[in-house]
Design a protein around this motif. Structure first.
Motif, short mmCIF file in Angstrom:
data_model
loop_
_atom_site.label_atom_id
_atom_site.label_comp_id
_atom_site.label_asym_id
_atom_site.label_seq_id
_atom_site.Cartn_x
_atom_site.Cartn_y
_atom_site.Cartn_z
N ASN A 123 124.31 21.99 60.13
CA ASN A 123 125.38 21.35 60.89
C ASN A 123 126.18 20.46 59.95
N PRO A 124 127.47 20.28 60.21
CA PRO A 124 128.26 19.39 59.36
C PRO A 124 127.61 18.01 59.25
N PRO A 125 127.32 17.54 58.06
CA PRO A 125 126.57 16.28 57.90
C PRO A 125 127.46 15.06 58.11
N THR A 126 126.79 13.92 58.31
CA THR A 126 127.48 12.63 58.39
C THR A 126 126.98 11.76 57.24
N ALA A 127 127.64 10.62 57.05
CA ALA A 127 127.27 9.73 55.95
C ALA A 127 125.80 9.34 56.03
N ASN A 128 125.15 9.34 54.88
CA ASN A 128 123.75 8.92 54.72
C ASN A 128 122.76 9.83 55.44
N THR A 129 123.14 11.07 55.69
CA THR A 129 122.19 12.00 56.31
C THR A 129 120.92 12.09 55.47
N ASN A 130 119.78 11.79 56.11
CA ASN A 130 118.45 11.89 55.49
C ASN A 130 118.29 11.00 54.25
N VAL A 131 119.04 9.90 54.24
CA VAL A 131 118.96 8.95 53.13
C VAL A 131 118.78 7.54 53.70
N ILE A 132 117.92 6.74 53.09
CA ILE A 132 117.83 5.32 53.42
C ILE A 132 118.29 4.54 52.20
N ARG A 133 119.21 3.61 52.43
CA ARG A 133 119.83 2.88 51.32
C ARG A 133 119.00 1.67 50.91
N ARG A 134 119.16 1.29 49.65
CA ARG A 134 118.45 0.12 49.11
C ARG A 134 118.72 -1.10 50.00
N GLY A 135 117.63 -1.84 50.31
CA GLY A 135 117.75 -3.07 51.08
C GLY A 135 117.97 -2.89 52.55
N THR A 136 117.87 -1.65 53.07
CA THR A 136 118.08 -1.43 54.50
C THR A 136 117.05 -2.19 55.33
N SER A 137 115.80 -2.18 54.90
CA SER A 137 114.74 -2.86 55.65
C SER A 137 114.70 -4.35 55.36
N ILE A 138 114.76 -4.72 54.08
CA ILE A 138 114.63 -6.11 53.66
C ILE A 138 115.59 -6.38 52.52
N ARG A 139 116.28 -7.49 52.58
CA ARG A 139 117.13 -7.94 51.49
C ARG A 139 116.44 -9.09 50.75
N THR A 140 116.63 -9.14 49.45
CA THR A 140 116.08 -10.25 48.66
C THR A 140 116.54 -11.58 49.26
N GLY A 141 115.58 -12.47 49.47
CA GLY A 141 115.89 -13.79 50.03
C GLY A 141 115.78 -13.88 51.53
N SER A 142 115.69 -12.75 52.21
CA SER A 142 115.62 -12.80 53.67
C SER A 142 114.21 -13.19 54.12
N ARG A 143 114.14 -13.83 55.30
CA ARG A 143 112.84 -14.20 55.86
C ARG A 143 112.20 -12.98 56.49
N VAL A 144 110.98 -12.72 56.07
CA VAL A 144 110.28 -11.52 56.54
C VAL A 144 109.25 -11.88 57.61
N LEU A 145 108.48 -12.92 57.39
CA LEU A 145 107.46 -13.36 58.34
C LEU A 145 107.61 -14.86 58.56
N THR A 146 107.31 -15.30 59.77
CA THR A 146 107.54 -16.69 60.17
C THR A 146 106.21 -17.44 60.27
N ALA A 147 106.21 -18.68 59.83
CA ALA A 147 105.03 -19.54 59.97
C ALA A 147 104.59 -19.57 61.43
N GLY A 148 103.26 -19.50 61.63
CA GLY A 148 102.73 -19.54 62.98
C GLY A 148 102.34 -18.20 63.54
N ILE A 149 102.72 -17.10 62.85
CA ILE A 149 102.31 -15.79 63.35
C ILE A 149 100.91 -15.46 62.82
N THR A 150 100.17 -14.73 63.61
CA THR A 150 98.83 -14.30 63.21
C THR A 150 98.95 -12.96 62.50
N LEU A 151 98.37 -12.87 61.32
CA LEU A 151 98.54 -11.67 60.52
C LEU A 151 97.78 -10.50 61.12
#
Length: 402
Positions: A123-151
């Protein structure tokens, strides 16, 4: 007499969370983060393929069809050596870095390979078909986990992805359980007339461990001050001392006065609730030893069970810095009619069921605070008002999961 809400607030005001310290990630399951965690990396760290297939330029396959020359193979862990130019493709595996020049991936099921050429029929593809770009999940400096959560497991996996081999957490509390009463015998004994097995010791030890504490069962203290005082002295070496029995107003209810003689300050005694009204809470705080938080729970087993879930579990969460620490109500649809005539708020054992249509609850058959067997099918409780009220099937009721 305090309400449950007032008693919980006094616990929150009195109990000080443990200091934060470093701990190996591998053994941090169930511990509570003592500070926010910020990422030092992007995730994913590079543009990568989400499929096995061919990395191509979207301009070459705008119609969904093309025949392209394959210039190299890149598998996960390898680095592409060539730029994808017009009319070219790179065979690529899931997780491999996207080569320069390519901007999409055509999955292998939509291709046919002949020699060094691949024919694409998709089928005619769209942008980023089957690709995940750098930093999509987490960016450097971003807060990932918060104090007070149980691991939990996936939180630990996320920290591992970030390279956090050590985490700053609050430790588990050390807790001692002491049952009181001349009528008690060990679980392994055959009770004689007038005796019962010490079920509370086993139950409370299990509840402590399930709540994240390190628990030890100190056994049974008899109804005399000498034996009770000696065993209380041992229990005060821990962060938590949980006693059951001996906290009401009977002739042999020696726990409150013996605790006072041991230097334990009472914070509250008796709460407007059923079961569990006689509950006692206090602290011994010395400059030479850590504070010991002390609970005197009712001897009746369901009273002990309910008081633990409301008050002791809150204290454990507070010590470990978990937020929120107070019990969190769940509103569930009652599956049947029910009438209450209690003169105090009642925490009735119940069975909570999660289904597509929402949370529902059934009150289990139960004969009062001594009926521990009646709670076997329960996985929570319903908070009923301390006044006569008729509930109908379908009403929303305040519930708590165990």
């Amino acid at each position: 007499m305090l309400t449950v809400t007032q008693a919980l607030e006094q616990i929150r005001e009195s109990v000080i969370p443990f200091e934060v310290s470093e701990h190996p990630l591998e053994s941090a399951l169930g511990l509570t983060l003592g500070e926010d965690v910020h990422s030092t990396v992007d995730s994913p760290p590079f543009d990568k393929s989400l499929m096995d297939g061919y990395a191509v330029r979207i301009s070459d396959v705008e119609s969904g069809s093309a025949t392209l020359r394959v210039i190299e193979l890149v598998t996960a862990g390898q680095v592409p050596q060539h730029t994808v130019n017009w009319g070219e493709a790179t065979q690529i595996m899931t997780g491999a870095p996207l080569p320069a020049g390519a901007d999409i991936v055509i999955k292998v099921e939509e291709t046919q390979r002949q020699g060094d050429h691949v024919t694409i029929a998709a089928n005619p593809p769209t942008a980023n078909t089957n690709v995940i770009r750098r930093g999509t999940s987490i960016r450097t400096g971003s807060r990932v986990l918060t104090a007070g959560i149980t691991l939990n497991a996936h939180g630990m996996g996320t920290l591992a992805e970030l390279g956090q081999s050590m985490v700053r957490v609050r430790r588990r509390p050390r807790a001692a359980v002491l049952s009181t009463g001349d009528e008690l015998v060990p679980v392994t004994a055959t009770p004689e007339r007038g005796q019962i097995r010490n079920s509370n010791g086993v139950m409370l030890t299990a509840q402590l461990e399930a709540a994240g504490a390190i628990a030890v069962n100190l056994g049974i203290a008899r109804d005399n001050r000498e034996d009770l005082a000696a065993k209380i002295a041992e229990g005060l070496k821990y962060d938590l001392l949980i006693l059951s029995g001996g906290v009401s107003a009977g002739l042999l209810d020696l726990v409150p006065s013996t605790l006072a003689e041991a230097g334990v300050r009472q914070i509250f005694h008796k709460v407007e609730m059923k079961p569990g009204k006689p509950i006692w809470f206090g602290q011994r705080a010395l400059s030479t030893t850590p504070t010991c938080n002390v609970f005197g729970l009712p001897g009746n087993p369901v009273g002990s069970l309910v008081c633990f879930e409301l008050f002791v579990r809150t204290t454990i969460k507070r010590l470990m810095g978990a937020e929120p620490s107070n019990p969190q109500p769940l509103f569930a649809r009652l599956e049947h009619d029910y009438s209450t005539r209690a003169d105090r708020p009642t925490y009735h054992p119940a069975r909570l069921t999660w289904a597509a249509e929402g949370l529902s609850v059934t009150l289990v058959p139960w004969h009062g605070s001594s009926d521990l067997c009646g709670t076997v099918s329960a996985n929570g409780m319903v908070a009923l008002p301390g006044e006569p009220r008729q509930f109908r099937a379908g009403d929303q009721v305040e519930s708590f999961a165990w």
